[in-house]
Design a protein around this motif. Structure first.
Motif, PDB file in Angstrom:
ATOM      1  N   GLN A 497       0.770  -1.295  -0.071  1.00 11.77           N
ATOM      2  CA  GLN A 497      -0.030  -0.014  -0.166  1.00 11.77           C
ATOM      3  C   GLN A 497       0.815   1.276  -0.041  1.00 11.77           C
ATOM      4  N   ILE A 498       1.840   1.404   0.565  1.00 13.69           N
ATOM      5  CA  ILE A 498       2.735   2.469   0.729  1.00 13.69           C
ATOM      6  C   ILE A 498       3.844   2.658  -0.227  1.00 13.69           C
ATOM      7  N   PHE A 499       4.072   3.652  -0.966  1.00 12.72           N
ATOM      8  CA  PHE A 499       5.026   4.231  -1.777  1.00 12.72           C
ATOM      9  C   PHE A 499       5.764   5.006  -0.982  1.00 12.72           C
ATOM     10  N   ALA A 500       7.079   4.774  -0.753  1.00 17.48           N
ATOM     11  CA  ALA A 500       8.051   5.606   0.121  1.00 17.48           C
ATOM     12  C   ALA A 500       9.212   5.636  -0.547  1.00 17.48           C
ATOM     13  N   TYR A 501       9.948   6.799  -0.592  1.00 20.34           N
ATOM     14  CA  TYR A 501      11.333   6.838  -1.517  1.00 20.34           C
ATOM     15  C   TYR A 501      11.971   8.121  -0.911  1.00 20.34           C
ATOM     16  N   THR A 502      13.192   8.238  -1.126  1.00 25.37           N
ATOM     17  CA  THR A 502      14.013   9.232  -0.478  1.00 25.37           C
ATOM     18  C   THR A 502      14.650   9.804  -1.734  1.00 25.37           C
ATOM     19  N   ARG A 503      14.881  11.076  -1.539  1.00 23.30           N
ATOM     20  CA  ARG A 503      15.573  11.786  -2.476  1.00 23.30           C
ATOM     21  C   ARG A 503      17.012  12.713  -1.891  1.00 23.30           C
ATOM     22  N   GLU A 504      18.160  12.563  -2.605  1.00 23.04           N
ATOM     23  CA  GLU A 504      19.241  12.913  -1.970  1.00 23.04           C
ATOM     24  C   GLU A 504      20.052  13.826  -2.866  1.00 23.04           C
ATOM     25  N   TRP A 505      20.763  15.043  -2.334  1.00 18.02           N
ATOM     26  CA  TRP A 505      21.503  15.776  -3.202  1.00 18.02           C
ATOM     27  C   TRP A 505      22.346  16.276  -2.327  1.00 18.02           C
ATOM     28  N   TRP A 510      15.334  14.215   1.599  1.00 13.61           N
ATOM     29  CA  TRP A 510      14.021  14.274   1.706  1.00 13.61           C
ATOM     30  C   TRP A 510      13.418  12.799   1.772  1.00 13.61           C
ATOM     31  N   LEU A 511      12.334  12.489   2.461  1.00  8.32           N
ATOM     32  CA  LEU A 511      11.660  11.387   2.602  1.00  8.32           C
ATOM     33  C   LEU A 511      10.067  11.749   2.398  1.00  8.32           C
ATOM     34  N   ILE A 512       9.686  10.713   1.327  1.00 10.48           N
ATOM     35  CA  ILE A 512       8.295  11.209   0.899  1.00 10.48           C
ATOM     36  C   ILE A 512       7.515   9.688   1.340  1.00 10.48           C
ATOM     37  N   ILE A 513       6.453   9.626   2.034  1.00 10.12           N
ATOM     38  CA  ILE A 513       5.665   8.485   2.353  1.00 10.12           C
ATOM     39  C   ILE A 513       4.188   8.593   1.740  1.00 10.12           C
ATOM     40  N   LEU A 514       3.640   7.774   0.912  1.00 11.64           N
ATOM     41  CA  LEU A 514       2.581   7.899   0.263  1.00 11.64           C
ATOM     42  C   LEU A 514       1.739   6.652   0.459  1.00 11.64           C
ATOM     43  N   ASN A 515       0.396   6.847   1.230  1.00 13.41           N
ATOM     44  CA  ASN A 515      -0.570   5.647   1.150  1.00 13.41           C
ATOM     45  C   ASN A 515      -1.283   5.548  -0.190  1.00 13.41           C
TER      46      ASN A 515
END
Length: 578
Positions: A497-505, A510-515
């Motif tokens: 159910q959860i789409f979670a990902y990080t973005r790094e520079w 960043w951490l994004i958590i989406l149900n």
């Protein structure tokens, strides 16, 4: 090829597609126009848009609403005048905004002067501007290729006794790019608009212009559509023609180009977009918008799960990193509404519209927002019979299924209703008046009745609206190098159910958590992320105090349940070691 991550204005921009016919009508004839767009530039600027994408406004008989062009140097009177277009470009530039237009290079209208000449006789000098072939021995089409619409790709011209090729509708004959005169004339048309200051092109069906002109028979005969695509997509001279286009035209202007290219592998995307190859600047990530289409018949739906979407995103975000660029693209005038196929246009319309906005705007790539997505517009409600449908592909499919295959008309309509292009083309909903302030007269297409509660005016000053969230997120994205250029990594990849990902520079993370579901979802973060979240900040969320409670619980390793389509955006934690 060497990995490159060079900053460019078009990588840092947010692009908004204005569908002119349905955006805003200034003269009350029921059809949107260029002065109507002009009247809404403040709205687009306040939203945070950097570039507008204008689909074809050239003269056209509208068999395919502008993608069947009769004059590459003019403006369709329905939309206004050349002076209107120049004023629009000027006003955009005054606001430090830009404009790109559709460049339709695969075909013209059958009413274009070139084609009128071409079909007049076999020895006309324009004959070779298009593909003409003799009938097969039985008098039928030269081969079994199928058009994008599902019918034969060949149409018999009675006057000269030969068939011409059309990848799309019969009124859209394909140009023969193997003819150098075709290429020169198209280059001339491109320069015409760029010389007036236009900022780039979105090139329609770009990977279809080079074909296998031995015209071998297609063997993949199970598909309803494009069963011959292996012979006319990514063809033998495609890179030669695009490089020529770049050297002859694009390289002489401060512009960018976007390619609409279907049926491409990621290796092909790298070839099209790597800067060293000098072809295109980006290719649109089309796959996600087709995730619910049956591969044998796009009008039939298939179930999809979150793992499939994660795989698509990972391919474009990770495997393309530093070797090419893409437009992050989930909807446009040719697709169902975003909340209708990736979200929930019913009970959870607001929540899922916000989540999908966060999803698109926190991935790497140039985001393409389609008009109305920023207020959560939904599919049309008036498509009861085929007579209510305006777009040619759906009508050809209906005729084919009911006439040739004898299917029940209502069963065919059940497939068409949620997928017809008309769903995205209902007039923009500015307020709750009779015609949603799109026009003072009856529009060319019926306004969705839900304009009474889904409209710009209602969301304009609402701090919790979808529109407000889009404005905030675009502002956040513009100031973040990590969201613009950062590395992408999916976490909790096995979660259903959860789409979670990080973005790094560099030092920004960043951490994004989406149900991504209509059900509550248990959130249990990996320990290594929890350790780093303690010093992070919850920048954006969709469920107010509940989201803040969930964030605190997750950091404290307490049980936490995300509500349907709930989304959390964190900034400031240290990324996992790679």
């Amino acid at each position: 090829m060497k990995k490159i991550m060079k900053p460019e204005f078009w990588k840092e921009s947010v692009i908004y597609e204005v569908y002119p016919r349905s955006f805003k009508d200034s003269n009350n004839d029921g059809i949107g126009d260029i002065p109507g767009i002009l009247s809404k530039l403040d709205y687009l600027q306040d939203l945070g848009i950097d570039i507008i994408w204008l689909p074809p406004v050239y003269p056209s008989p509208n068999a395919d609403y502008g993608y069947d062009i009769t004059d590459h140097y003019g403006i369709n009177p329905e939309y206004g005048t050349m002076d209107d277009w120049k004023q629009l470009l000027h006003e955009l530039h005054e606001r430090n905004m830009r404009m790109i237009m559709d460049l339709v290079i695969n075909h013209t209208s059958d009413e274009h002067p070139w084609f009128k000449e071409s079909r007049s006789s076999r020895d006309n000098k324009y004959r070779d501007y298009y593909f003409w072939r003799d009938p097969a021995p039985d008098g039928g089409p030269p081969n079994n290729w199928t058009s994008f619409l599902g019918d034969s790709m060949w149409h018999l011209d009675e006057q000269t006794g030969q068939y011409y090729l059309h990848s799309y509708g019969i009124k859209q004959p394909d140009l023969n790019w193997d003819n150098p005169n075709v290429r020169k004339d198209m280059h001339r048309a491109m320069r015409f608009w760029l010389d007036m200051g236009m900022d780039g092109y979105r090139i329609d069906a770009v990977n279809s212009i080079s074909k296998d002109t031995s015209f071998p028979p297609a063997t993949d005969t199970e598909k309803m559509q494009a069963n011959s695509s292996e012979f006319y997509k990514n063809g033998p001279h495609i890179h030669e023609y695009l490089h020529e286009m770049y050297t002859e035209v694009f390289s002489h202007y401060n512009i960018f180009t976007t390619g609409e290219a279907s049926d491409v592998t990621l290796e092909e995307v790298k070839e099209y977009t790597h800067p060293a190859r000098e072809e295109l600047n980006m290719v649109l990530m089309i796959e996600a918008s087709k995730i619910c289409d049956d591969p044998k018949d796009m009008w039939k739906s298939k179930s999809w799960d979150l793992h499939e979407l994660k795989e698509i995103v990972a391919k474009w975000q990770k495997d393309l990193y530093g070797e090419g660029w893409m437009g992050t693209y989930l909807s446009n005038h040719d697709h169902p509404r975003l909340v209708a196929y990736l979200g929930d246009e019913g009970r959870y319309r607001v929540e899922s519209a916000k989540m999908l906005g966060i999803f698109q705007l926190t991935l790497r790539g140039t985001p393409y927002i389609y008009q109305g997505d920023e207020i959560g517009m939904t599919n049309a409600s008036h498509l009861h019979t085929i007579d209510d449908v305006t777009e040619q592909q759906a009508r050809v499919y209906y005729d084919l299924m009911t006439t040739k295959y004898g299917e029940d008309p209502e069963q065919v309509m059940k497939r068409i209703r949620p997928k017809a292009r008309d769903n995205a083309r209902t007039p923009m909903q500015w307020d709750d008046s009779q015609y949603a302030d799109f026009s003072a007269q009856k529009p060319w297409m019926q306004v969705n009745p839900n304009k009474e509660y889904i409209n710009v005016q209602r969301q304009e000053d609402d701090p919790d609206s979808i529109l407000t969230m889009y404005r905030k997120l675009i502002h956040i994205r513009r100031k973040s190098s990590a969201l613009l250029y950062g590395k992408y990594d999916c976490i909790m990849s096995e979660h259903d159910q959860i789409f979670a990902y990080t973005r790094e520079w560099h030092d920004e993370h960043w951490l994004i958590i989406l149900n991504f579901s209509r059900s509550e979802a248990e959130l249990q973060l990996p320990q290594e992320l929890i350790d780093r979240l303690e010093s992070s900040e919850l920048i954006l969320c969709t469920h107010g105090d509940h989201s803040r409670d969930v964030a605190r619980a997750a950091i404290s390793q307490q049980p936490a349940q995300l509500k349907p389509y709930e989304s959390l955006v964190f900034r400031g934690f240290s990324i996992l070691d790679q």
